[in-house]
Design a protein around this motif. Structure first.
Motif, PDB file in Angstrom:
ATOM      1  N   ILE A  66      10.440   4.454   4.447  1.00 37.40           N
ATOM      2  CA  ILE A  66      10.081   5.813   4.835  1.00 37.40           C
ATOM      3  C   ILE A  66       9.356   5.752   6.172  1.00 37.40           C
ATOM      4  CG2 ILE A  66       8.671   7.823   4.195  1.00 37.40           C
ATOM      5  CD1 ILE A  66      10.858   7.367   2.202  1.00 37.40           C
ATOM      6  N   SER A  67       9.801   6.556   7.143  1.00 38.99           N
ATOM      7  CA  SER A  67       9.102   6.572   8.426  1.00 38.99           C
ATOM      8  C   SER A  67       8.067   7.695   8.473  1.00 38.99           C
ATOM      9  CB  SER A  67      10.089   6.714   9.575  1.00 38.99           C
ATOM     10  OG  SER A  67      10.871   7.867   9.388  1.00 38.99           O
ATOM     11  N   LYS A  68       8.381   8.848   7.897  1.00 39.48           N
ATOM     12  CA  LYS A  68       7.417   9.948   7.831  1.00 39.48           C
ATOM     13  C   LYS A  68       7.295  10.395   6.376  1.00 39.48           C
ATOM     14  CE  LYS A  68      10.761  13.537   8.970  1.00 39.48           C
ATOM     15  NZ  LYS A  68      10.573  14.769   8.272  1.00 39.48           N
ATOM     16  N   LEU A  69       6.155  10.962   6.054  1.00 41.04           N
ATOM     17  CA  LEU A  69       5.890  11.339   4.668  1.00 41.04           C
ATOM     18  C   LEU A  69       6.595  12.648   4.322  1.00 41.04           C
ATOM     19  CD1 LEU A  69       2.112  10.428   4.299  1.00 41.04           C
ATOM     20  CD2 LEU A  69       4.109   9.157   3.552  1.00 41.04           C
ATOM     21  N   SER A  70       7.766  12.525   3.760  1.00 42.62           N
ATOM     22  CA  SER A  70       8.552  13.665   3.319  1.00 42.62           C
ATOM     23  C   SER A  70       8.788  13.507   1.814  1.00 42.62           C
ATOM     24  CB  SER A  70       9.884  13.685   4.069  1.00 42.62           C
ATOM     25  OG  SER A  70      10.846  14.410   3.368  1.00 42.62           O
ATOM     26  N   PRO A  71       8.303  14.455   1.011  1.00 44.10           N
ATOM     27  CA  PRO A  71       8.459  14.317  -0.452  1.00 44.10           C
ATOM     28  C   PRO A  71       9.910  14.114  -0.888  1.00 44.10           C
ATOM     29  CG  PRO A  71       7.003  16.155   0.063  1.00 44.10           C
ATOM     30  CD  PRO A  71       7.567  15.667   1.370  1.00 44.10           C
ATOM     31  N   GLU A  72      10.829  14.798  -0.220  1.00 41.30           N
ATOM     32  CA  GLU A  72      12.242  14.684  -0.602  1.00 41.30           C
ATOM     33  C   GLU A  72      12.778  13.281  -0.309  1.00 41.30           C
ATOM     34  OE1 GLU A  72      11.161  17.082   1.672  1.00 41.30           O
ATOM     35  OE2 GLU A  72      10.936  18.665   0.175  1.00 41.30           O
ATOM     36  N   GLU A  73      12.444  12.760   0.881  1.00 45.63           N
ATOM     37  CA  GLU A  73      12.912  11.428   1.257  1.00 45.63           C
ATOM     38  C   GLU A  73      12.277  10.352   0.366  1.00 45.63           C
ATOM     39  OE1 GLU A  73      13.359   8.647   5.267  1.00 45.63           O
ATOM     40  OE2 GLU A  73      12.251  10.527   5.383  1.00 45.63           O
ATOM     41  N   ILE A  74      11.010  10.532   0.055  1.00 46.15           N
ATOM     42  CA  ILE A  74      10.323   9.584  -0.824  1.00 46.15           C
ATOM     43  C   ILE A  74      11.014   9.545  -2.182  1.00 46.15           C
ATOM     44  CG2 ILE A  74       8.184   9.159  -2.110  1.00 46.15           C
ATOM     45  CD1 ILE A  74       6.684  10.287   0.371  1.00 46.15           C
ATOM     46  N   GLN A  75      11.273  10.721  -2.759  1.00 43.82           N
ATOM     47  CA  GLN A  75      11.894  10.790  -4.079  1.00 43.82           C
ATOM     48  C   GLN A  75      13.301  10.186  -4.064  1.00 43.82           C
ATOM     49  OE1 GLN A  75      10.295  11.676  -6.847  1.00 43.82           O
ATOM     50  NE2 GLN A  75      12.109  11.200  -8.075  1.00 43.82           N
ATOM     51  N   LYS A  76      14.073  10.509  -3.016  1.00 45.07           N
ATOM     52  CA  LYS A  76      15.446  10.010  -2.912  1.00 45.07           C
ATOM     53  C   LYS A  76      15.465   8.475  -2.830  1.00 45.07           C
ATOM     54  CE  LYS A  76      18.809   9.772   0.574  1.00 45.07           C
ATOM     55  NZ  LYS A  76      18.844   9.905   1.980  1.00 45.07           N
ATOM     56  N   ASN A  77      14.648   7.924  -1.943  1.00 49.34           N
ATOM     57  CA  ASN A  77      14.616   6.465  -1.787  1.00 49.34           C
ATOM     58  C   ASN A  77      14.052   5.787  -3.031  1.00 49.34           C
ATOM     59  OD1 ASN A  77      15.552   7.079   0.721  1.00 49.34           O
ATOM     60  ND2 ASN A  77      13.986   5.969   1.837  1.00 49.34           N
ATOM     61  N   TYR A  78      13.057   6.423  -3.648  1.00 49.45           N
ATOM     62  CA  TYR A  78      12.476   5.869  -4.880  1.00 49.45           C
ATOM     63  C   TYR A  78      13.541   5.765  -5.970  1.00 49.45           C
ATOM     64  CZ  TYR A  78      10.229   5.910  -9.415  1.00 49.45           C
ATOM     65  OH  TYR A  78       9.889   5.647 -10.715  1.00 49.45           O
ATOM     66  N   GLU A  79      14.273   6.849  -6.202  1.00 56.27           N
ATOM     67  CA  GLU A  79      15.282   6.845  -7.265  1.00 56.27           C
ATOM     68  C   GLU A  79      16.351   5.787  -7.010  1.00 56.27           C
ATOM     69  OE1 GLU A  79      16.652  10.893  -7.475  1.00 56.27           O
ATOM     70  OE2 GLU A  79      14.823  11.571  -8.479  1.00 56.27           O
ATOM     71  N   LYS A  98       7.112  -2.891  -7.720  1.00 53.92           N
ATOM     72  CA  LYS A  98       6.635  -2.647  -6.357  1.00 53.92           C
ATOM     73  C   LYS A  98       7.103  -1.273  -5.870  1.00 53.92           C
ATOM     74  CE  LYS A  98       4.741  -5.515  -3.894  1.00 53.92           C
ATOM     75  NZ  LYS A  98       3.299  -5.612  -3.605  1.00 53.92           N
ATOM     76  N   VAL A  99       8.319  -0.896  -6.223  1.00 50.97           N
ATOM     77  CA  VAL A  99       8.856   0.413  -5.852  1.00 50.97           C
ATOM     78  C   VAL A  99       8.021   1.517  -6.504  1.00 50.97           C
ATOM     79  CG1 VAL A  99      10.848   1.953  -6.131  1.00 50.97           C
ATOM     80  CG2 VAL A  99      11.184  -0.410  -5.393  1.00 50.97           C
ATOM     81  N   VAL A 100       7.682   1.336  -7.768  1.00 53.70           N
ATOM     82  CA  VAL A 100       6.865   2.328  -8.480  1.00 53.70           C
ATOM     83  C   VAL A 100       5.495   2.444  -7.824  1.00 53.70           C
ATOM     84  CG1 VAL A 100       5.701   2.837 -10.663  1.00 53.70           C
ATOM     85  CG2 VAL A 100       8.068   2.068 -10.664  1.00 53.70           C
ATOM     86  N   ARG A 101       4.856   1.324  -7.527  1.00 57.77           N
ATOM     87  CA  ARG A 101       3.528   1.333  -6.891  1.00 57.77           C
ATOM     88  C   ARG A 101       3.593   1.984  -5.509  1.00 57.77           C
ATOM     89  NH1 ARG A 101       2.224   1.483 -11.009  1.00 57.77           N
ATOM     90  NH2 ARG A 101       1.929  -0.220 -12.436  1.00 57.77           N
ATOM     91  N   ALA A 102       4.668   1.719  -4.777  1.00 58.02           N
ATOM     92  CA  ALA A 102       4.813   2.314  -3.448  1.00 58.02           C
ATOM     93  C   ALA A 102       4.913   3.838  -3.557  1.00 58.02           C
ATOM     94  CB  ALA A 102       6.043   1.747  -2.749  1.00 58.02           C
ATOM     95  N   LYS A 103       5.688   4.313  -4.523  1.00 59.80           N
ATOM     96  CA  LYS A 103       5.816   5.766  -4.699  1.00 59.80           C
ATOM     97  C   LYS A 103       4.481   6.373  -5.107  1.00 59.80           C
ATOM     98  CE  LYS A 103       8.434   9.480  -6.802  1.00 59.80           C
ATOM     99  NZ  LYS A 103       7.294  10.357  -6.919  1.00 59.80           N
ATOM    100  N   GLU A 104       3.768   5.715  -6.002  1.00 63.81           N
ATOM    101  CA  GLU A 104       2.452   6.220  -6.408  1.00 63.81           C
ATOM    102  C   GLU A 104       1.527   6.340  -5.201  1.00 63.81           C
ATOM    103  OE1 GLU A 104       1.146   3.418  -9.337  1.00 63.81           O
ATOM    104  OE2 GLU A 104       2.180   4.441 -10.969  1.00 63.81           O
ATOM    105  N   ARG A 105       1.551   5.317  -4.340  1.00 66.30           N
ATOM    106  CA  ARG A 105       0.668   5.315  -3.164  1.00 66.30           C
ATOM    107  C   ARG A 105       1.043   6.427  -2.198  1.00 66.30           C
ATOM    108  NH1 ARG A 105      -2.254   6.300   0.003  1.00 66.30           N
ATOM    109  NH2 ARG A 105      -3.423   5.016   1.472  1.00 66.30           N
ATOM    110  N   LEU A 106       2.347   6.625  -1.974  1.00 65.55           N
ATOM    111  CA  LEU A 106       2.793   7.683  -1.065  1.00 65.55           C
ATOM    112  C   LEU A 106       2.505   9.069  -1.645  1.00 65.55           C
ATOM    113  CD1 LEU A 106       6.128   6.110   0.195  1.00 65.55           C
ATOM    114  CD2 LEU A 106       3.973   6.302   1.437  1.00 65.55           C
ATOM    115  N   ASP A 107       2.663   9.228  -2.947  1.00 63.35           N
ATOM    116  CA  ASP A 107       2.324  10.504  -3.591  1.00 63.35           C
ATOM    117  C   ASP A 107       0.831  10.800  -3.434  1.00 63.35           C
ATOM    118  OD1 ASP A 107       4.939  10.923  -4.347  1.00 63.35           O
ATOM    119  OD2 ASP A 107       4.643  10.249  -6.429  1.00 63.35           O
TER     120      ASP A 107
END
Length: 127
Positions: A66-79, A98-107
Motif C-alpha cells: 500500500i502506498s497511501k492509506l485507502s481503506p478500499e485498497e487495504i481491504q482488497k490487498n488484505y483479502e 503477518k498480513v493480519v497484523r499489517a491490516k490491523e496496524r493500518l486500520d
C-alpha cells in the motif's frame, strides 16, 4: 598479584562500557521524545499503535503493498494476500499472520487519522 590487577582492569572496563551504554540510552530516549513532540499528539498515538501491534506503519504498508492509506485498497490487498497464504492452498501461516497484523496496524492508523481530522474540524468550527 597479576590476578588482582587483571580483576581491576576488568572492573574498570565494565564500568566504562556501562556508563557509555547508559549515556547512549539516555540520548536515544531524548531523541525519541523530541521526535514524538515534533510529530505532535497523533505521532505519539501512531508510535503507541506500532508498539502495541508490534509492527510499524511502514512495515505494514510494505506487507500489504500500500502506498497511501485507502481503506478500499487495504481491504482488497488484505483479502488477496490472506487467501494466497492460506495453509489449505499451500500457503504459510506465518505470512498469513503477518498480513493480519499489517491490516490491523493500518486500520489503527486510519482510525487515528479520522480522530485527528475530527478534532481539527471541531477546532475550526470553534474559531
Amino acid at each position: 598479584m597479576q590476578a588482582k590487577y587483571l580483576a581491576q582492569i576488568v572492573v574498570m572496563g565494565v564500568q566504562v562500557v556501562g556508563r557509555a551504554f547508559a549515556r547512549a540510552l539516555r540520548q536515544e530516549y531524548a531523541a525519541s521524545q523530541a521526535a514524538a513532540q515534533a510529530r505532535g499528539r497523533s505521532g505519539q498515538e501512531s508510535a503507541a499503535a506500532s508498539s502495541i501491534t508490534g509492527i510499524s506503519l511502514q512495515e505494514a504498508q510494505q506487507i500489504l503493498n500500500i502506498s497511501k492509506l485507502s481503506p478500499e485498497e487495504i481491504q482488497k490487498n488484505y483479502e488477496h494476500l490472506f487467501k494466497v497464504n492460506d495453509k489449505s492452498v499451500g500457503g504459510s501461516f506465518y505470512l498469513q499472520s503477518k498480513v493480519v497484523r499489517a491490516k490491523e496496524r493500518l486500520d489503527e492508523e486510519l482510525s487515528i487519522q479520522k480522530k485527528e481530522e475530527k478534532q481539527q474540524s471541531q477546532q475550526n468550527t470553534e474559531t
